[in-house]
Design a protein around this motif. Structure first.
Motif, short mmCIF file in Angstrom:
data_model
loop_
_atom_site.label_atom_id
_atom_site.label_comp_id
_atom_site.label_asym_id
_atom_site.label_seq_id
_atom_site.Cartn_x
_atom_site.Cartn_y
_atom_site.Cartn_z
N GLN A 135 0.77 -1.31 0.00
CA GLN A 135 -0.01 -0.12 0.01
C GLN A 135 0.95 1.16 -0.07
N ASP A 136 2.05 1.11 0.02
CA ASP A 136 3.09 2.15 0.03
C ASP A 136 3.85 2.24 -1.27
N ARG A 137 4.61 3.64 -1.49
CA ARG A 137 5.62 3.53 -2.37
C ARG A 137 6.92 3.73 -1.89
N TRP A 138 7.79 2.90 -2.38
CA TRP A 138 9.38 2.65 -1.65
C TRP A 138 10.25 3.45 -2.54
N VAL A 139 11.32 3.69 -1.81
CA VAL A 139 12.25 4.60 -2.40
C VAL A 139 13.61 4.02 -1.97
N ILE A 140 14.66 3.58 -2.77
CA ILE A 140 15.80 2.71 -2.45
C ILE A 140 16.85 3.69 -2.74
N GLY A 141 17.95 3.70 -1.96
CA GLY A 141 19.05 4.43 -2.39
C GLY A 141 20.13 4.64 -0.97
N GLY A 142 21.06 5.73 -0.97
CA GLY A 142 21.92 5.95 0.23
C GLY A 142 21.32 6.59 1.46
N LEU A 143 21.60 6.24 2.57
CA LEU A 143 21.08 6.89 3.60
C LEU A 143 21.57 8.46 3.90
N ASP A 144 22.72 8.39 3.98
CA ASP A 144 23.52 9.58 4.37
C ASP A 144 24.38 10.34 3.20
N HIS A 145 24.67 9.28 2.15
CA HIS A 145 25.60 9.66 1.03
C HIS A 145 24.54 9.13 -0.11
N PRO A 146 24.71 9.98 -1.17
CA PRO A 146 23.89 9.53 -2.65
C PRO A 146 24.62 8.46 -3.01
N MET A 147 23.86 7.34 -3.41
CA MET A 147 24.13 6.07 -4.14
C MET A 147 22.95 5.36 -4.63
N PRO A 148 23.30 4.59 -5.66
CA PRO A 148 22.10 3.78 -6.25
C PRO A 148 21.60 2.81 -5.47
N PRO A 149 20.92 1.99 -5.75
CA PRO A 149 20.60 0.71 -5.03
C PRO A 149 21.69 -0.41 -5.25
N PHE A 150 21.97 -1.11 -4.49
CA PHE A 150 22.98 -2.04 -4.41
C PHE A 150 23.19 -2.62 -5.77
N GLU A 151 24.32 -2.89 -6.33
CA GLU A 151 24.71 -3.57 -7.74
C GLU A 151 24.86 -4.81 -7.37
N PHE A 152 25.34 -5.35 -6.20
CA PHE A 152 26.11 -6.59 -6.05
C PHE A 152 25.00 -7.80 -5.76
#
Length: 332
Positions: A135-152
């Motif tokens: 029921q929600d919209r989820w946004v994934i990324g870095g907490l305190d530093h910009p980064m894309p979702p994990f690539e590994f």
């Protein structure tokens, strides 16, 4: 096995300190080298790259590998545990004061949809408060530093769950502070909270009594990570899995004994005031072995996590404990 130079990577916790200082070692191998990294994801990547033989590994990252090629085997030692009611943060002006207010919101999560802390937090909210992640919209990324979702790692999620990446150059903590997202599920405390920002607060501000009540009712002390090793390394070294388990167990027990011994001296070995009172309070609630390793003492918590992982669409199957751990350690 006696010609093996064993490489271990883990977080440097009190539960692992004896491995780092060499007071506990792995019997039967020629040498042991223990390393860490600046962040836990870097430790996980060391295992995936083949840079180490034994590694602390997030439960969800391990389960995702099982769905691909089952190239790793888990050992039932759990160096990282946290009660997770405290890991849900909300924007102060979002109007969110209770779990039911999370419905229809934009929620951030660090690195992946379904990090171990998020799996536990979502699962507990689903069980106890009727929370529905779809029921929600989820946004994934870095907490305190910009980064894309994990690539590994892989990024499974149900088709009916909306998951997007943080906009380039932005952080989850910054978006929460400005109200661009309404809430955040995180393993780490956001830096604005540490800095005293009035724009962010916890969903459960007085979370300790709630977490203690949760433990009192369920007996679950959530584990985040296991110890894992490549399947081929264990196959080539019979008995290594048990030797590694015993080493991690001895290291954890050594740390626990230090806390128990320091009780007589009011925990003067630690800078935190009132630590002795906290130890006494915990002693009334928790069992003597309050941080157990092995399958038996952790069966309910592990099975609950495996259920959550499947219910949240992160596993292609409902894994059982018997299928995820080294077979000769199932009796631990």
């Amino acid at each position: 096995m006696n010609d093996l130079d064993l490489r271990i990577a883990a977080g440097e916790y009190d539960t692992t300190r004896a491995l780092f200082d060499g007071s506990v070692t792995v019997n039967g191998v020629r040498s042991v080298h223990v390393s860490t990294a600046a962040t836990l994801p870097e430790i996980f990547q060391a295992l995936l790259r083949g840079d180490v033989d034994v590694c602390e590994f997030g439960l969800t990252f391990y389960l995702r590998t099982l769905d691909i090629d089952a190239s790793f085997v888990a050992i039932p030692a759990f160096p990282n545990r946290v009660f997770r009611h405290s890991c849900v943060f909300v924007h102060a002006d979002s109007g969110i004061t209770q779990p039911s207010d999370l419905t229809g919101r934009s929620i951030g999560e660090f690195g992946i949809y379904g990090q171990d802390s998020g799996v536990w937090a979502k699962g507990i909210l689903m069980d106890e408060y009727g929370f529905r992640p779809e029921q929600d919209r989820w946004v994934i990324g870095g907490l305190d530093h910009p980064m894309p979702p994990f690539e590994f790692t892989t990024h499974p999620h149900p088709d009916n769950v909306e998951v997007t990446a943080v906009p380039a150059g932005k952080t989850l903590s910054g978006m929460l502070e400005t109200g661009e997202i309404d809430a955040l599920f995180t393993a780490n405390v956001p830096q604005p909270v540490l800095d005293g920002s009035p724009a962010i607060r916890r969903l459960f501000p007085d979370h300790e009594p709630i977490e203690r009540d949760y433990y009192r009712r369920t007996g679950i002390f959530p584990m985040m990570h296991v110890i894992a090793a490549p399947r081929d390394v264990l196959a080539a070294n019979p008995g290594l899995d048990r030797a590694v388990y015993r080493a991690f167990l001895q290291a954890k027990d050594a740390a626990a004994q230090q806390y128990c011994d320091s009780r007589r001296l009011y925990q003067v070995h630690h800078m935190l005031p009132w630590t002795n009172a906290l130890f006494d309070r915990n002693d009334r609630l928790l069992p003597h072995d309050w941080w157990p390793y092995g399958v038996s003492a952790n069966h309910k918590a592990l099975d609950t996590y495996l259920r959550y992982h499947h219910e949240q669409g992160l596993s292609t199957r409902r894994w059982t404990i018997e299928k995820i751990f080294a077979p000769d350690l199932l009796e631990t």
